[in-house]
Design a protein around this motif. Structure first.
Motif, PDB file in Angstrom:
ATOM      1  N   GLU A 107      -6.504  -4.811  -8.779  1.00  0.00           N
ATOM      2  CA  GLU A 107      -7.820  -4.156  -8.734  1.00  0.00           C
ATOM      3  C   GLU A 107      -7.674  -2.685  -8.387  1.00  0.00           C
ATOM      4  OE1 GLU A 107     -10.581  -5.892  -6.024  1.00  0.00           O
ATOM      5  OE2 GLU A 107     -10.944  -7.663  -7.268  1.00  0.00           O
ATOM      6  N   ILE A 108      -6.902  -2.449  -7.320  1.00  0.00           N
ATOM      7  CA  ILE A 108      -6.781  -1.073  -6.833  1.00  0.00           C
ATOM      8  C   ILE A 108      -6.130  -0.199  -7.895  1.00  0.00           C
ATOM      9  CG2 ILE A 108      -5.703   0.359  -5.080  1.00  0.00           C
ATOM     10  CD1 ILE A 108      -5.921  -2.097  -3.209  1.00  0.00           C
ATOM     11  N   ASN A 147     -14.929  -5.393   2.143  1.00  0.00           N
ATOM     12  CA  ASN A 147     -14.552  -5.496   0.736  1.00  0.00           C
ATOM     13  C   ASN A 147     -15.746  -5.443  -0.195  1.00  0.00           C
ATOM     14  OD1 ASN A 147     -12.505  -6.595   2.457  1.00  0.00           O
ATOM     15  ND2 ASN A 147     -11.416  -7.097   0.581  1.00  0.00           N
ATOM     16  N   SER A 201     -16.409  -1.831  -0.893  1.00  0.00           N
ATOM     17  CA  SER A 201     -15.418  -1.151  -1.719  1.00  0.00           C
ATOM     18  C   SER A 201     -15.411  -1.706  -3.134  1.00  0.00           C
ATOM     19  CB  SER A 201     -14.046  -1.245  -1.072  1.00  0.00           C
ATOM     20  OG  SER A 201     -13.733  -2.562  -0.768  1.00  0.00           O
ATOM     21  N   HIS A 208     -11.016   0.438  -0.561  1.00  0.00           N
ATOM     22  CA  HIS A 208     -10.552  -0.922  -0.797  1.00  0.00           C
ATOM     23  C   HIS A 208      -9.185  -1.156  -0.176  1.00  0.00           C
ATOM     24  CE1 HIS A 208     -11.277  -4.736  -2.644  1.00  0.00           C
ATOM     25  NE2 HIS A 208     -10.103  -4.755  -3.227  1.00  0.00           N
ATOM     26  N   ILE A 209      -8.365  -0.114  -0.183  1.00  0.00           N
ATOM     27  CA  ILE A 209      -7.039  -0.247   0.428  1.00  0.00           C
ATOM     28  C   ILE A 209      -7.184  -0.584   1.902  1.00  0.00           C
ATOM     29  CG2 ILE A 209      -5.034   1.106   1.160  1.00  0.00           C
ATOM     30  CD1 ILE A 209      -5.273   2.486  -1.633  1.00  0.00           C
ATOM     31  N   GLN A 257      -5.354  -8.321  -5.863  1.00  0.00           N
ATOM     32  CA  GLN A 257      -6.078  -7.215  -5.230  1.00  0.00           C
ATOM     33  C   GLN A 257      -5.412  -5.880  -5.537  1.00  0.00           C
ATOM     34  OE1 GLN A 257      -8.897  -7.455  -3.050  1.00  0.00           O
ATOM     35  NE2 GLN A 257      -9.054  -9.491  -3.911  1.00  0.00           N
ATOM     36  N   ALA A 266     -10.978   3.377  -4.228  1.00  0.00           N
ATOM     37  CA  ALA A 266      -9.711   2.676  -4.064  1.00  0.00           C
ATOM     38  C   ALA A 266      -9.221   2.787  -2.624  1.00  0.00           C
ATOM     39  CB  ALA A 266      -8.684   3.238  -5.027  1.00  0.00           C
ATOM     40  N   MET A 290     -15.911   0.384  -6.391  1.00  0.00           N
ATOM     41  CA  MET A 290     -14.925   0.407  -7.475  1.00  0.00           C
ATOM     42  C   MET A 290     -15.612   0.166  -8.812  1.00  0.00           C
ATOM     43  SD  MET A 290     -11.387  -1.158  -6.080  1.00  0.00           S
ATOM     44  CE  MET A 290     -11.900  -2.834  -5.938  1.00  0.00           C
ATOM     45  N   HIS A 325      -8.569  -4.095   2.230  1.00  0.00           N
ATOM     46  CA  HIS A 325      -7.606  -5.124   1.868  1.00  0.00           C
ATOM     47  C   HIS A 325      -6.513  -5.233   2.913  1.00  0.00           C
ATOM     48  CE1 HIS A 325      -4.103  -6.751  -0.457  1.00  0.00           C
ATOM     49  NE2 HIS A 325      -4.970  -7.723  -0.481  1.00  0.00           N
ATOM     50  N   LYS A 364       0.833  -1.200   0.000  1.00  0.00           N
ATOM     51  CA  LYS A 364       0.000   0.000   0.000  1.00  0.00           C
ATOM     52  C   LYS A 364       0.869   1.252   0.000  1.00  0.00           C
ATOM     53  CE  LYS A 364      -3.680  -2.423   0.288  1.00  0.00           C
ATOM     54  NZ  LYS A 364      -3.024  -3.710   0.483  1.00  0.00           N
TER      55      LYS A 364
END
Lengths: 1158, 319
Positions: free
Chosen positions: A430-431, A508, A511, A449-450, A427, A446, A515, A453, A371
């Motif tokens: 995806e981001i 998730n 998110s 989602h970060i 993953q 995003a 997304m 995740h 990340k």
């Protein structure tokens, strides 16, 4: 001048390479490598600034390398050898720390890094390209130094105990530390040639907005890691915690630092500390893995440094000062950050480093170090002000490649941790893909989602770590069935698996939805479909893990693991849950941080979870059942009780389509629970089955009661998600696992398609009622098509792979019956909502478009009828036969509601209700046979009617209803549907529908004859008892009631028609009128019953009843089995024809073989 | 109410249809016999057969599901007798005003077969099981043929928007010309003839019962006494119903407005109808079941589909 500089750079390169080749001769090669640094002096040719930076560089290098050399001499004299191999592990103690300081110092970790200055010199002289050469030199040097370091310090061997030349070493150590603490001292000499104080020496931190978000996230996850480590790490504790502290600080500071200087310093520290942590076990494998990790990351870091040099020469010293950026620099930044993030093809370190690192380190490695790379990419993207098409396409392209690569890799991996690492790559893909959309909503999604995740991937790794500790192996084969033996330990892993696959109620899900929404907001279909396809592949991979851990049977023992670390995983699971059920709060936090940083407002999509009261009752019921009901009977009665409470609650609501359906849902639930109370009494873990069953019903209730898209979809995924899966695999044998997994994946794919469709709708609003005000344009039409496909998939229509779309046969019968009769109906239910709300607008364009879509849906429905019935003729399994027929019967519903007329809707809905009753009844009666005999194959049954009269009776009622015998419920709805079809002019569909109806009859006669009638063996089979009989008899009664008085159901259906703005159909308590045709069910029944009375009264003349043997043309030596016509002997010519059709249809699509019984 | 009961029990349903049907069955036997150079039974033969059966004891096979075995026949009987009450009789009887549309007709006409199936299946005789199996195979196809014919007529009469009401179909032909004169329906008429042969199981479709060569009496093999009598009566009702359906579909011709004349005309038509099928009965040999299935799936289905296509084309104004 440039020529000389280039030449000297080449010399440096040559010497470094030479040193690397001869690394075994440590002493010589180290001296050569060190000497090479002097050639940097040639930078003087590029001006005084070059001279200054070269001088500073040489000063630094002198200090560090002298220190290293001094220690090296000590080591050599201790070991009495100059060979690298002999020096292994000589410095795994305090001297190693000093040696490490020297090595990493000479690698260029310092304030005012001299390497940065050298690069700046090139940039300032328009020799940016030389920078690449410097990067290569640095990299080679890094390889060399790291090789020396890992051999001398980390590898196992005898350590040096004391050093002789303490004074000198102390002196140089002091000088080295000064580089960090008081670098001004070293600036004295270079400053006499030029002013190099133009760069900030001090740090400046930007603490707010997105940075705070990242910093906070890093801090939280590291806290979890610390807690987990407390009793997880047993060896080398000082080494471990020292590195961990450095890692934590540097991670947080990376997020907070704004100037390049501090950013780079902490970036390097982060890399080094994580590098050390990966090697914590000190095995050769882990050292090798760490080396690859370190070199890849440092190469990225050097590229970043090169990019910074461009900014420095333009007088820019921090990220916030950058106003414009060109594509070359952006790509360099992307490469630099991308290594850390793990973008394919720069991902190589992830699958190598993760398995080797301790689990407590794999977790942050995947969860947050990647990340940090993404954080950098986010910086790059908003440097672009979200506006650069080429870069956007590049990022999207890389993102999608990463996503697919990572997810596909998970399919084949057997090492649990490597598998998780690949999942991380997916993953991250995806981001990155979503970030590539370069919009604010994408950024917001995003970020969500970060966070998710980070939490979930940590949960997965930490939990996997515990399991690995318990099993002593990372291999999935060895971990088989650990979830069965150690449910308490494995539970968080299960949560993690479903959370990362984006099932609610975990973060998730939100998110991922966001997304996909943001990709549709940017009108990027490729991204949306890419995300969904990637997710499906990833889910298949994760489901595999779930099967191994929880469902397969263990073949070995596992050790008990206890301590704080277990609770950490539970805590993370709870966090993920909280992130899932408070989406609105999380999103407003994210959006406010985006506002703080970028001063731009992100439109907040009001994702607010509303849980209706009846749903809460059911949720409570699930908990009560799970924790308190240990016996099947108790669980069943409790479940039925809670369903009854929900029913009472629902009956207080104002009538609507949703409430109508919800009441049916709960009513059927009560019956099935009562039935299951007895049915499940031989099975294991009834509490688990019932709790999951209730959760599935919670999903259905939520769907039908939802008012907005978010809630609808949230519950939709609950309904078809983990709860359903766990209930379906209840038997836990290979067959049921395989079939349930197929079904779950199919559902997941359907939900993915729905997600895209809903994401398009979200651009227009979140309330479902918005459909009433939409004008269909091309995009919306596409959305409606996707929704139609998704709903048809749920209803098991679209006969492509009927074995996937059907709910699995080996599941316990009560839930099979419930899925068939209730859950699958949510497809038509939502289809009705979408279609009829859109045509209720009265807009011509809507009506025409929907008409076309619905026509195709009707055709699909009818084809499914034929196909389901045809397969029903082929199969000999009791339950599969019923499931085939379910698929077929729902075809009628779909065909009916797709007509878009009031007759069609009324017929479809009535059939929906009727099918609920008769299909459930069929399943329950089949279940009764299975419960009493344990046989599912029709070929092995026979003559049960004599032994189970109640079951036979209700079965016949259900058969008559299904086949459409007048006086029974199915007849009325089919009558309306045929009328509607003919009124609409779909004559061929009507003919095929009737053909299907006859085929259904054929199927049932086969069932009836081979199971109930005919001859049987003399096995003892008992009648069903109270628990099973009551629901069956009640359902049979309802079937007859609705056959004679369909008014009871048609009245509420008429209400629904008016709610959709349609005309009511003409009904009286006894009759239905469509056009000129009157179906007077009451008089039909009366006269048929009169006929029956007449016929039966003839029996009054009967003289005598005598029992005889059957006529067998004199043959006497046949056993009862020989005399029984088996199921697979029925309808030879028909089945032959069907098999031929299947064979040729398959051939057309290039497939071999015929019908396969799965 | 009393009028309804009379319509249901005495005329035109109930007793009248039953008696007519039983005589028609005898007639059929006579005609077949004469064509085969035999004398044949007297015209009241089937009548006394039924009466005789009422005096016999009921034999129930040991392994059968007794209640189903005994009472299965009543289902088909009741359905037909009810349908004969609902259905209109050209020029004689208006019909009950409800429950007389094609869909109900299709479903009700399947019920005698279902009661055969139930009774046969419950008898636990393998012969019956094989016969049931055969009957269903035939049924799968002949029902579809019937459905296609019925829907063609419905579409044609409604000029595109389907008219499913039997009364409307009848009235349409009374006001216009009967469909038997329309060349577009000739394939359908042939298909309908084949349908009747198949549903009554006359040769060449005599495969499921009265098939002495293999399954003998098929699903009726174990039946005796009252159940068998009811099956016989159901057959009688069925042949009358088929005649009515044929007339409604293709030639609901009437002579003037007088009920008695029309009734006689109706009976005359029914006699011709039955004699025609007796002729076919006499001249055909029987198929094997697989041949019958193949024949049914190819010939009548195609014929009826030809009519359907022609009807659709004519509605669209193309022919």
């Amino acid at each position: 001048m440039e020529g000389i500089v280039l030449l000297s750079l080449l010399i440096i390169l040559f010497l470094k390479v030479f040193a690397l080749i001869n690394v075994k001769q440590v002493k010589k090669s180290f001296i050569i490598a060190s000497t090479a640094e002097i050639f940097y002096l040639s930078l003087a040719f590029l001006g005084s600034y070059g001279l200054s930076s070269a001088l500073l560089h040489i000063e630094y290098q002198f200090v560090f390398r002298m220190l290293a050399l001094l220690l090296l001499f000590e080591f050599i004299s201790f070991k009495k050898s100059e060979l690298l191999e002999d020096l292994k592990g000589v410095a795994f103690n305090v001297w190693g720390v000093v040696f490490g300081l020297a090595i990493f110092g000479s690698l260029g970790v310092s304030l005012i890094t001299s390497k940065q200055l050298i690069l700046n010199t090139f940039s300032a002289n328009n020799l940016f390209d030389f920078g690449y050469l410097v990067v290569v030199i640095n990299l080679i040097q890094a390889v060399y130094l790291i090789t020396v370091f890992e051999n001398l310090v980390i590898k196992n061997g005898e350590s040096i105990s004391f050093v002789k030349n303490k004074l000198l070493i102390f002196l140089f150590t002091f000088a080295s530390i000064l580089v960090f603490v008081y670098p001004q001292l070293y600036l004295i000499l270079p400053q006499s040639f030029s002013d190099i104080k133009t760069f900030h020496i001090s740090f400046s931190f930007d603490t707010g907005g997105i940075r705070l978000l990242f910093g906070g996230l890093f801090g939280f996850i590291m806290l979890m890691v610390f807690l987990y480590s407390l009793d997880y790490i047993k060896r080398n504790k000082i080494f471990y915690y020292f590195a961990l502290v450095v890692l934590t600080i540097s991670l947080i500071e990376v997020a907070f630092s704004d100037t390049f200087e501090s950013f780079y310093l902490f970036w390097e520290l982060m890399t080094i500390s994580s590098y050390l942590l990966i090697m914590h076990s000190r095995s050769d494998k882990s050292i090798g893995a760490a080396k690859i990790y370190f070199l890849m990351c440092i190469a990225g870091a050097y590229l970043l440094q090169l990019t910074f040099s461009y900014f420095y020469t333009h007088g820019i010293e921090s990220f916030s000062e950058i106003k414009t950026i060109n594509i070359t620099l952006a790509v360099l930044l992307l490469l630099g950050f991308g290594v850390k993030a793990g973008i394919v093809p720069l991902h190589k370190w992830l699958p190598i480093a993760h398995p080797e690192a301790p689990s407590s380190i794999s977790a942050p490695l995947s969860g947050i170090l990647t990340k940090a790379g993404i954080f950098g990419i986010i910086l790059t993207i908003y440097l672009f002000k979200f506006n650069n098409e080429i870069f956007s396409y590049l990022v999207i392209f890389l993102g999608l490649i990463t996503l697919l690569y990572g997810e596909i890799k998970t399919l084949y991996e057997t090492d649990l941790k490597r598998l998780l690492a690949y999942s991380t790559i997916g993953q991250i893909g995806e981001i990155i893909t979503v970030l590539g959309l370069m919009s604010l909503s994408a950024l917001s999604a995003a970020l969500y989602h970060i966070i998710n995740h980070a939490v979930v991937k940590d949960l997965l790794f930490l939990s996997a770590g515990i399991l690995i500790l318990s099993a002593g192996s990372r291999n999935l084969e060895d971990l088989k069935g650990i979830g069965k033996k150690m449910p308490f330990l494995a539970f968080p892993l299960g949560v993690g698996i479903f959370a990362i696959s984006a099932f609610p109620p975990f973060g998730n899900f939100n998110s991922k939805f966001l997304m996909v929404y943001s990709s549709m907001n940017a009108h990027n279909y490729v991204v949306a479909f890419g995300l969904v396809i990637g997710a499906i592949i990833g889910f298949i991979g994760m489901l595999r893990v779930f099967k191994y851990i929880f469902l397969f049977n263990p073949h070995r023992d596992f050790e008990e693991v206890k301590g704080i670390k277990v609770f950490v995983t539970y805590f993370l699971a709870i966090i993920s849950f909280i992130l899932g059920i408070f989406p609105n709060e999380v999103m407003s936090f994210i959006n406010s941080s985006i506002f703080y940083t970028l001063h731009q407002k992100v439109q907040l999509i009001p994702f607010v979870l509303h849980i209706p009261f009846s749903v809460s009752i059911m949720i409570l019921g699930a908990f009560v059942v799970f924790f308190f009901a240990k016996k099947s009977v108790h669980a069943g009665i409790l479940s039925a009780l809670f369903s009854f409470l929900a029913l009472i609650e629902l009956s207080f609501h104002k009538f609507s389509f949703g409430i109508f359906f919800a009441i049916l849902v709960v009513f059927m639930a009560i019956l099935n629970f009562i039935y299951a109370a007895r049915y499940m009494d031989h099975s294991h873990k009834p509490y688990r089955f019932f709790a999951n069953f209730i959760i599935m019903i919670v999903g259905i209730l939520g769907v039908v009661l939802s008012k907005d898209i978010y809630n609808m979809f949230f519950f939709w995924e609950i309904m078809g998600g983990w709860a359903l899966y766990l209930a379906l695999v209840h038997e836990e044998d290979d067959y049921s696992i395989r079939e349930a997994s197929k079904y779950l994946i199919y559902n997941y794919a359907g939900a993915g398609i729905l997600m895209i469709g809903f994401s398009i709708l979200l651009n227009y609003g979140i309330e479902l009622s918005l459909l009433k005000n939409l004008t269909l344009n091309a995009t919306l039409t596409f959305a409606v098509i996707l929704l139609t496909i998704g709903f048809l998939m749920k209803a098991a229509q679209l006969p492509i792979r009927i074995d996937y779309q059907m709910h699995p046969k080996p599941a316990p019968t009560p839930i099979s019956g419930y899925i068939s009769s209730v859950m699958l109906k949510t497809g038509p239910f939502m289809l009705v909502k979408v279609f009829y709300m859109l045509i209720a607008t009265g807009l011509l364009i809507n009506i025409l478009t929907i008409n076309d879509i619905a026509h195709i849906a009707a055709i699909i429905g009818v084809v499914t009828i034929i196909m389901g019935a045809a397969f029903g003729l082929l199969t000999n399994s009791m339950k599969r036969l019923l499931i085939f027929l379910t698929v077929a019967e729902i075809g009628y519903i779909v065909a009916g509601v797709s007509l878009l007329t009031n007759e069609g809707l009324a017929g479809g809905l009535l059939h929906l209700v009727n099918h609920m009753f008769f299909k459930d009844l069929l399943f329950l009666s089949a279940g009764a046979i299975f419960y009493k005999t344990g046989i599912d194959n029709l070929n092995e049954l026979g003559g049960i009617a004599k032994k189970m009269p109640i079951t036979f009776g209700v079965f016949m009622v259900a058969v008559f209803s299904t086949a459409g015998v007048p006086m029974f419920s199915g007849f009325v709805s089919k009558w309306i549907i045929y009328h509607a079809l003919m009124a609409k002019g779909y004559v061929f569909l009507a003919i095929l529908t009737l053909l299907g109806s006859i085929m259904v009859l054929l199927v049932f006669v086969k069932f009836m004859h081979s199971a109930y009638l005919g001859k049987s063996d003399e096995k003892r089979i008992e009648k069903v008892d109270f628990y099973m009989a009551v629901p069956m008899v009640l359902l049979a009664f309802l079937n007859i009631l609705l056959g004679i008085f369909p008014y009871v159901m048609l009245k509420p259906i008429n209400f629904i028609l008016t709610q959709f703005g349609l005309k009511e159909i003409l009904i009286t308590p006894s009759s239905i009128t469509l056009g000129n045709d009157v179906l007077n069910t009451f008089s039909l029944a009366v006269f048929i019953i009169l006929g029956l009375v007449v016929a039966v009264s003839m029996y009054l003349f009967k003289k005598r009843v005598r029992t005889t043997h059957i006529f067998l043309s004199g043959v006497r030596d046949l056993s009862k089995k020989d005399l029984h016509i088996k199921a697979d002997s029925f309808y030879e010519s028909v089945t032959e024809l069907i098999l031929k059709i299947i064979y040729y249809t398959k051939k057309v699509f290039g497939l071999k073989g015929g019908y396969v019984e799965r | 109410m009393s009028a309804e009961i009379i319509h249901f029990l005495i005329f035109p349903g109930g007793l009248f249809a039953l008696v007519l049907g039983i005589f028609m069955l005898s007639l059929e036997r006579i005609v077949v016999a004469r064509l085969q150079g035999r004398v044949g039974p007297p015209i009241y033969q089937n009548f006394i057969d039924v009466i005789k059966l009422f005096n016999k004891e009921i034999l129930v096979p040991k392994d059968s599901k007794e209640i189903v075995f005994m009472y299965a026949p009543v289902l088909g009987f009741a359905a037909l007798i009810a349908m004969l009450y609902f259905i209109p009789l050209p020029g004689v009887y208006e019909g009950a005003g409800n429950n007389s549309d094609l869909i109900i007709l299709i479903y009700v006409m399947a019920l005698p077969a279902i009661s055969h199936i139930l009774g046969g299946s419950a008898s636990s005789s393998p012969y019956a099981a094989i016969a049931v199996n055969r009957e269903l195979k035939l049924m799968l196809v002949y029902e579809v043929v019937f459905v296609i014919i019925a829907f063609s007529i419905a579409l044609y009469v409604g000029k595109g928007s389907a008219v499913l009401s039997l009364k409307d179909i009848m009235n349409y032909q009374l006001n216009n010309s009967p469909l038997i004169l329309d060349w577009k329906f000739w394939p359908a008429i042939v298909a309908f003839v084949i349908f009747v042969l198949a549903t009554m199981e006359f040769p060449p479709f005599q495969v499921a019962h009265h098939n002495d060569a293999d399954v003998m009496d098929g699903f009726l093999i174990e039946h005796s006494s009252i159940p068998l009598a009811i099956y016989e009566m159901t057959d009688a009702l069925k042949i009358v119903l088929l005649s009515i359906v044929f007339q409604i579909f293709f030639c609901p011709c009437v002579i003037g407005g007088d009920v008695v004349v029309n009734l006689l005309f109706f009976i005359a038509k029914t006699v011709i109808f039955v004699m025609f099928f007796s002729l076919l009965h006499a001249i055909f040999a029987s198929f094997r079941i697989d041949q019958a299935f193949k024949f049914l799936i190819i010939v009548p289905t195609t014929l009826s589909l030809i009519t359907l296509v022609l009807v659709i084309l004519s509605i669209k104004g193309l022919i």
